[in-house]
Design a protein around this motif. Structure first.
Motif, PDB file in Angstrom:
ATOM      1  N   GLN A 152       1.011  -1.157   0.150  1.00 22.66           N
ATOM      2  CA  GLN A 152      -0.099  -0.036  -0.064  1.00 22.66           C
ATOM      3  C   GLN A 152       0.707   1.245   0.031  1.00 22.66           C
ATOM      4  O   GLN A 152       0.234   2.336   0.286  1.00 22.66           O
ATOM      5  N   GLU A 162      -9.113  -5.110  -9.470  1.00 26.59           N
ATOM      6  CA  GLU A 162      -9.831  -5.278  -8.296  1.00 26.59           C
ATOM      7  C   GLU A 162     -11.331  -5.867  -8.208  1.00 26.59           C
ATOM      8  O   GLU A 162     -11.603  -6.424  -7.131  1.00 26.59           O
ATOM      9  N   GLU A 178     -14.828  -3.940   3.229  1.00 27.48           N
ATOM     10  CA  GLU A 178     -13.893  -2.795   4.030  1.00 27.48           C
ATOM     11  C   GLU A 178     -12.647  -3.363   4.024  1.00 27.48           C
ATOM     12  O   GLU A 178     -11.534  -2.601   4.050  1.00 27.48           O
ATOM     13  N   TYR A 181     -10.373  -3.706   1.178  1.00 29.02           N
ATOM     14  CA  TYR A 181     -10.202  -2.385   0.735  1.00 29.02           C
ATOM     15  C   TYR A 181      -8.891  -1.694   1.640  1.00 29.02           C
ATOM     16  O   TYR A 181      -7.826  -1.386   1.152  1.00 29.02           O
ATOM     17  N   SER A 182      -9.118  -1.824   2.740  1.00 28.45           N
ATOM     18  CA  SER A 182      -8.127  -1.133   3.862  1.00 28.45           C
ATOM     19  C   SER A 182      -6.808  -2.027   3.811  1.00 28.45           C
ATOM     20  O   SER A 182      -5.775  -1.401   4.223  1.00 28.45           O
ATOM     21  N   LYS A 186      -6.220   0.182  -0.680  1.00 23.89           N
ATOM     22  CA  LYS A 186      -6.256   1.589  -0.279  1.00 23.89           C
ATOM     23  C   LYS A 186      -4.426   1.843  -0.231  1.00 23.89           C
ATOM     24  O   LYS A 186      -3.964   1.382   0.463  1.00 23.89           O
ATOM     25  N   LYS A 187      -4.345   3.108  -0.956  1.00 26.21           N
ATOM     26  CA  LYS A 187      -2.696   3.675  -0.856  1.00 26.21           C
ATOM     27  C   LYS A 187      -2.803   4.473   0.285  1.00 26.21           C
ATOM     28  O   LYS A 187      -3.492   5.174   0.759  1.00 26.21           O
ATOM     29  N   GLU A 189      -1.020   7.583   2.318  1.00 18.23           N
ATOM     30  CA  GLU A 189      -0.445   8.591   2.061  1.00 18.23           C
ATOM     31  C   GLU A 189       0.749   8.809   2.229  1.00 18.23           C
ATOM     32  O   GLU A 189       1.295   8.399   3.501  1.00 18.23           O
TER      33      GLU A 189
END
Ligand SMILES: [Zn+2]
Length: 240
Positions: A152, A162, A178, A181-182, A186-187, A189
């Motif tokens: 990530q 995906e 969820e 994704y997490s 999810k990238k 930051e």
């Protein structure tokens, strides 16, 4: 195979307070020349240098405990300004359980301070001492030391399929959308991660099957610390 679930805190403000209280250096960094707004949630969760990190086992299985300790020892040269102390009993900063059905998971770094004292901060699926177990311990203890998932990384160049990822992970891991994704898509930051380059050989990278990417590129499973893992942690925990 059970992939790791990295546990996010329910209370971001409490996570922030615990991290800053541990070490002011966990405060969000501003990017030079950038206009990045400092925000709660952009903090790191590393332990303070010079501290002793107590590791307890919520298990009576001696084979499990010794195998886990053996793997954790691999991290010690990279974190020599933090003393890792294995304690008897359950009073540890990091508390490791071996519930087979709960899979492999950990909270990240100082988020362990938010977990009720009688509950584990990490679980490892004991399957006998083999390379996969050894790699799982190194990965989960990387989270305990404050690392997040390498796949990530903001510069990770994975062409995820995906649709295939959601289908495969819900079928094989029984994760929610969820959670998928997490933990995968999810990238992270930039301010949440150190400025180390993306490293697909990192212990913190998931193995990726070719059918989960649009370009058919696979990433092999890593069961060892990469040179960059050791370098990054040495920078964080030795400051030299
Ligand atoms: Zn993980």
């Amino acid at each position: 195979m059970n992939l790791c679930k990295c546990i996010e805190p329910d209370d971001i403000q409490a996570s922030y307070d615990a991290a800053i209280n541990e070490d002011l250096a966990n405060a969000p960094q501003t990017i030079p020349g950038g206009r990045q707004k400092r925000a709660v949630g952009d903090h790191t969760k590393f332990w303070k240098k010079g501290r002793t990190l107590k590791v307890a086992f919520l298990s009576t299985n001696r084979w499990f405990i010794e195998a886990t300790q053996g793997a954790i020892h691999q991290w010690i040269p990279a974190v020599f300004d933090v003393r890792i102390l294995f304690v008897e009993g359950s009073e540890g900063d990091i508390r490791i359980s071996d519930d087979f059905h709960s899979g492999n998971w950990s909270v990240v770094g100082t988020d362990a301070l938010l977990v009720p004292k009688d509950e584990p901060t990490m679980n490892l699926q004991w399957q006998g001492l083999n390379q996969v177990f050894f790699g799982n311990v190194l990965h989960e203890f990387g989270h305990a030391l404050g690392l997040k998932h390498e796949h990530q990384h903001p510069d990770a160049n994975i062409n995820w399929n995906e649709t295939a990822v959601y289908e495969f992970m819900s079928r094989t891991q029984k994760w929610s959308r969820e959670e998928i994704y997490s933990n995968l898509l999810k990238k992270l930051e930039k301010p949440k991660t150190r400025t180390s380059p993306y490293d697909r050989t990192s212990i913190m990278h998931y193995p990726i099957q070719a059918e989960l990417t649009l370009d058919g590129v696979a990433i092999a499973r890593n069961n060892r610390l990469s040179a960059n893992d050791v370098k990054l942690m040495t920078e964080i925990y030795s400051g030299r």
